[in-house]
Design a protein around this motif. Structure first.
Motif, PDB file in Angstrom:
ATOM      1  N   ASN A  48       0.815  -1.223   0.000  1.00 23.17           N
ATOM      2  CA  ASN A  48       0.000   0.000   0.000  1.00 23.17           C
ATOM      3  C   ASN A  48       0.845   1.269   0.000  1.00 23.17           C
ATOM      4  OD1 ASN A  48      -2.208  -1.739   0.157  1.00 23.17           O
ATOM      5  ND2 ASN A  48      -2.445  -1.489   2.368  1.00 23.17           N
ATOM      6  N   GLY A 319       1.842   1.611   9.414  1.00 21.09           N
ATOM      7  CA  GLY A 319       1.751   2.755   8.516  1.00 21.09           C
ATOM      8  C   GLY A 319       0.853   3.788   9.174  1.00 21.09           C
ATOM      9  N   VAL A 320       1.324   5.020   9.323  1.00 22.84           N
ATOM     10  CA  VAL A 320       0.539   6.050  10.017  1.00 22.84           C
ATOM     11  C   VAL A 320       0.263   7.225   9.081  1.00 22.84           C
ATOM     12  CG1 VAL A 320       1.403   5.392  12.291  1.00 22.84           C
ATOM     13  CG2 VAL A 320       2.641   7.122  10.964  1.00 22.84           C
ATOM     14  N   ASP A 321      -0.813   7.962   9.391  1.00 23.12           N
ATOM     15  CA  ASP A 321      -1.272   9.014   8.484  1.00 23.12           C
ATOM     16  C   ASP A 321      -0.760  10.396   8.844  1.00 23.12           C
ATOM     17  OD1 ASP A 321      -2.699   9.660  10.742  1.00 23.12           O
ATOM     18  OD2 ASP A 321      -4.682   9.320   9.872  1.00 23.12           O
ATOM     19  N   TYR A 322       0.297  10.461   9.677  1.00 27.06           N
ATOM     20  CA  TYR A 322       0.837  11.766  10.068  1.00 27.06           C
ATOM     21  C   TYR A 322       2.303  11.612  10.432  1.00 27.06           C
ATOM     22  CZ  TYR A 322       0.909  10.617  15.113  1.00 27.06           C
ATOM     23  OH  TYR A 322       1.191  10.068  16.345  1.00 27.06           O
ATOM     24  N   GLU A 323       2.955  12.739  10.736  1.00 31.17           N
ATOM     25  CA  GLU A 323       4.339  12.673  11.188  1.00 31.17           C
ATOM     26  C   GLU A 323       4.331  12.439  12.696  1.00 31.17           C
ATOM     27  OE1 GLU A 323       8.098  15.694  11.675  1.00 31.17           O
ATOM     28  OE2 GLU A 323       7.153  15.576   9.683  1.00 31.17           O
ATOM     29  N   LYS A 381       2.592  10.637   4.935  1.00 29.12           N
ATOM     30  CA  LYS A 381       2.454   9.471   5.803  1.00 29.12           C
ATOM     31  C   LYS A 381       3.839   8.950   6.184  1.00 29.12           C
ATOM     32  CE  LYS A 381      -2.032   8.193   3.859  1.00 29.12           C
ATOM     33  NZ  LYS A 381      -2.160   9.399   3.041  1.00 29.12           N
ATOM     34  N   HIS A 382       3.885   8.028   7.160  1.00 31.08           N
ATOM     35  CA  HIS A 382       5.163   7.518   7.639  1.00 31.08           C
ATOM     36  C   HIS A 382       5.082   6.043   7.998  1.00 31.08           C
ATOM     37  CE1 HIS A 382       7.622  11.213   7.929  1.00 31.08           C
ATOM     38  NE2 HIS A 382       6.430  11.810   8.010  1.00 31.08           N
ATOM     39  N   HIS A 425      -4.003   6.993  14.515  1.00 33.75           N
ATOM     40  CA  HIS A 425      -3.325   7.361  13.264  1.00 33.75           C
ATOM     41  C   HIS A 425      -2.804   6.157  12.482  1.00 33.75           C
ATOM     42  CE1 HIS A 425      -3.376  11.670  14.170  1.00 33.75           C
ATOM     43  NE2 HIS A 425      -3.150  11.327  15.425  1.00 33.75           N
ATOM     44  N   ILE A 427      -3.056   3.397   9.965  1.00 38.70           N
ATOM     45  CA  ILE A 427      -3.914   3.035   8.836  1.00 38.70           C
ATOM     46  C   ILE A 427      -3.488   1.726   8.186  1.00 38.70           C
ATOM     47  CG2 ILE A 427      -4.602   5.410   8.360  1.00 38.70           C
ATOM     48  CD1 ILE A 427      -2.522   5.524   6.159  1.00 38.70           C
ATOM     49  N   TYR A 428      -2.356   1.210   8.623  1.00 40.04           N
ATOM     50  CA  TYR A 428      -1.924  -0.131   8.202  1.00 40.04           C
ATOM     51  C   TYR A 428      -1.162  -0.755   9.354  1.00 40.04           C
ATOM     52  CZ  TYR A 428       0.419  -4.024   5.982  1.00 40.04           C
ATOM     53  OH  TYR A 428       0.858  -5.285   5.690  1.00 40.04           O
TER      54      TYR A 428
END
Length: 505
Positions: A48, A319-323, A381-382, A425, A427-428
């Motif tokens: 992803n 997997g995150v949606d922010y720093e 993302k990070h 946060h 997302i994976y």
């Protein structure tokens, strides 16, 4: 006529570096990798748009790479570029909430220590002053030289007399070395956790690992594109020299006649003959499963059976949606050295997860690779990985059943101590349990460091780089001298490559 001069089992760093040196010497060399991806524990996979490092997350002792490529007559930077990581890590004590970061600079680290333990700042500088000057000589004399007999050990001391100063580290533990120089609990913990790089708690790991804390101040690096860039770079150099790599080529047997290796048999029944066989897989697995009792003297077999596997390292991939609010590539989510030792005896050996007041606390190392290389994640993302400390065999439970709950508990631990609201946060999420590592990488019991690194499994007591039981058989990888971890495995590949080319010169 044999199909190849050298067949290498396993496409990890140890096997690839050995193969490259053999090919450089003009020997027709084939690397057989059981999976569809190079590198083993030192690799990267994508899902992803997130690129996660499988296990290893930084490079220490970059000089080992310079040494390999010097011997290959090639430019390391062309094949494996590095970016420096600074600070080295951010330390967070989960039991007391203590937190501080160590920079690469020795003087800067002493300044950090002085803020909470003034008396230890001088102790750290004295420790660095004593051991930094001899580290280079120790690396050259110990890391790149065979240690297959007590005579070899004596030669090491003769070659590098200053090694006498560190000989006591070979017969003591990591914890005792650290405790000799540092009294503050937080400083001890920050210096002691490196024992787990060798797969053992501080009070059991060989004392030599105590200098890893100083080696880190020589510089920590990361390859843009993920850790797979390292084995892929060595593979490319190997193939540029004319070598051959095959994927999905699982070896099930080393063909032996009259106690001499003659080649290998693959999973599909294909037989490949070779003048020499190099194994970079777990040494215990090699001898017991791929060669067998009938080819090995009884006293050697007894020694092989007695070898203890290293601990596994459960890996969580987020997997995150922010720093994320982190300050370093590495964040240590640990506690005191004494608790780390007690964890081993009270929890690990009993097949239990560490608990505080009846609630799981998932200790470990958080890696934030996309801080260094944003291309590892989609824009904005990070990626985060978490390397934990947990046993292969769980008392009253099973990793396949525990997997999702373990991820939940690890995230909860991180939220309590380091990253509030992390769960909101994510997302994976995925995980490689010790059983998954065994299935994916074929590491028995998920033992990513091969053989454990206590005093009884160091140097001459480790499986030899040139087999003493089977002619034309050589070993590379984490199980043999000098040990696990990227620099140790790479150095072992250099040693083994040198032995193969010398013996066939």
């Amino acid at each position: 006529m044999p199909d190849y001069d050298v067949v290498v089992i396993g496409g990890g760093i140890g096997g690839l570096s050995t193969a490259a040196l053999c090919q450089k010497a003009g020997m027709k060399t084939l690397v057989l990798e059981q999976s569809d991806r190079i590198g083993g524990c030192c690799s990267t996979y994508e899902v992803n748009g997130f690129n996660f490092d499988v296990g290893a997350s930084v490079v220490e002792m970059p000089g080992a790479f310079e040494e390999l490529f010097r011997r290959l007559g090639m430019d390391r930077e062309k094949y494996i570029p590095f970016v420096e990581v600074d600070p080295i890590y951010d330390y967070c004590d989960i039991s007391r909430g203590v937190r501080f970061s160590y920079p690469t600079s020795v003087e800067g680290t002493a300044e950090v220590i002085a803020r909470f333990a003034p008396e230890e700042a001088k102790a750290f500088l004295d420790f660095a002053k004593k051991f930094t000057p001899i580290i280079a000589g120790l690396v050259d004399s110990f890391f790149y030289v065979p240690c297959m007999s007590f005579l070899d050990s004596i030669k090491l001391v003769i070659r590098y007399p200053q090694m006498i100063k560190v000989l006591p580290m070979f017969v003591t533990t990591h914890q005792k070395v650290v405790a000799k120089y540092f009294k503050n609990e937080d400083v001890q913990a920050s210096m002691a956790f490196q024992s787990f790089y060798g797969g053992m708690p501080p009070d059991l790991c060989a004392g030599l690992y105590a200098i890893i804390g100083l080696l880190e101040h020589e510089g920590i690096y990361y390859p843009p594109g993920g850790m797979i860039r390292i084995p892929a770079g060595i593979q490319q150099a190997f193939e540029d020299l004319g070598g051959e790599t095959r994927f999905d080529a699982r070896v099930v047997r080393v063909m032996v006649e009259d106690r001499a290796a003659k080649g290998v048999e693959l999973w599909d029944g294909t037989e490949i003959t070779s003048r020499n066989v190099v194994s970079s897989i777990n040494a215990k697995q090699l001898y017991m499963e791929m060669i067998g009792r009938e080819h090995i003297p009884w006293h050697v077999w007894r020694g092989i059976r007695s070898m203890e596997l290293s601990m596994p390292c459960p890996m969580i991939y987020l997997g995150v949606d922010y720093e994320p609010p982190l300050v370093a590539h590495h964040t240590l989510n640990l506690t005191s050295a004494q608790v780390m030792n007690d964890y081993w005896s009270d929890y690990y050996l009993k097949g239990k997860l560490y608990e505080v007041n009846g609630k799981p606390e998932i200790m470990g190392l958080i890696s934030w690779a996309s801080k260094i290389d944003p291309s590892l994640a989609p824009q904005g993302k990070h990626v985060l990985t978490h390397m934990g400390l947990a046993p292969y065999n769980l008392a009253g439970d099973d990793w396949d059943r525990l997997k999702e709950r373990y991820i939940d508990e690890a995230i909860a631990t991180i939220e309590r101590n380091i990253i509030p609201d992390l769960s909101k946060h994510v997302i994976y999420r995925d995980m490689a349990t010790p059983k998954d590592l065994e299935r994916m990488l074929l590491h028995p019991a998920g033992a990513v460091y091969g053989i454990q690194t206590d005093i009884s499994h160091m140097a001459v007591f480790r499986p030899a780089n040139r087999s003493k039981a089977i002619r034309n058989l050589y070993l590379a990888g984490a199980s043999t001298h000098p040990g696990g971890g990227i620099p140790g495995v790479l150095a072992g590949g250099i040693i083994t490559g040198g032995l193969v080319t010398k013996d066939n010169g």
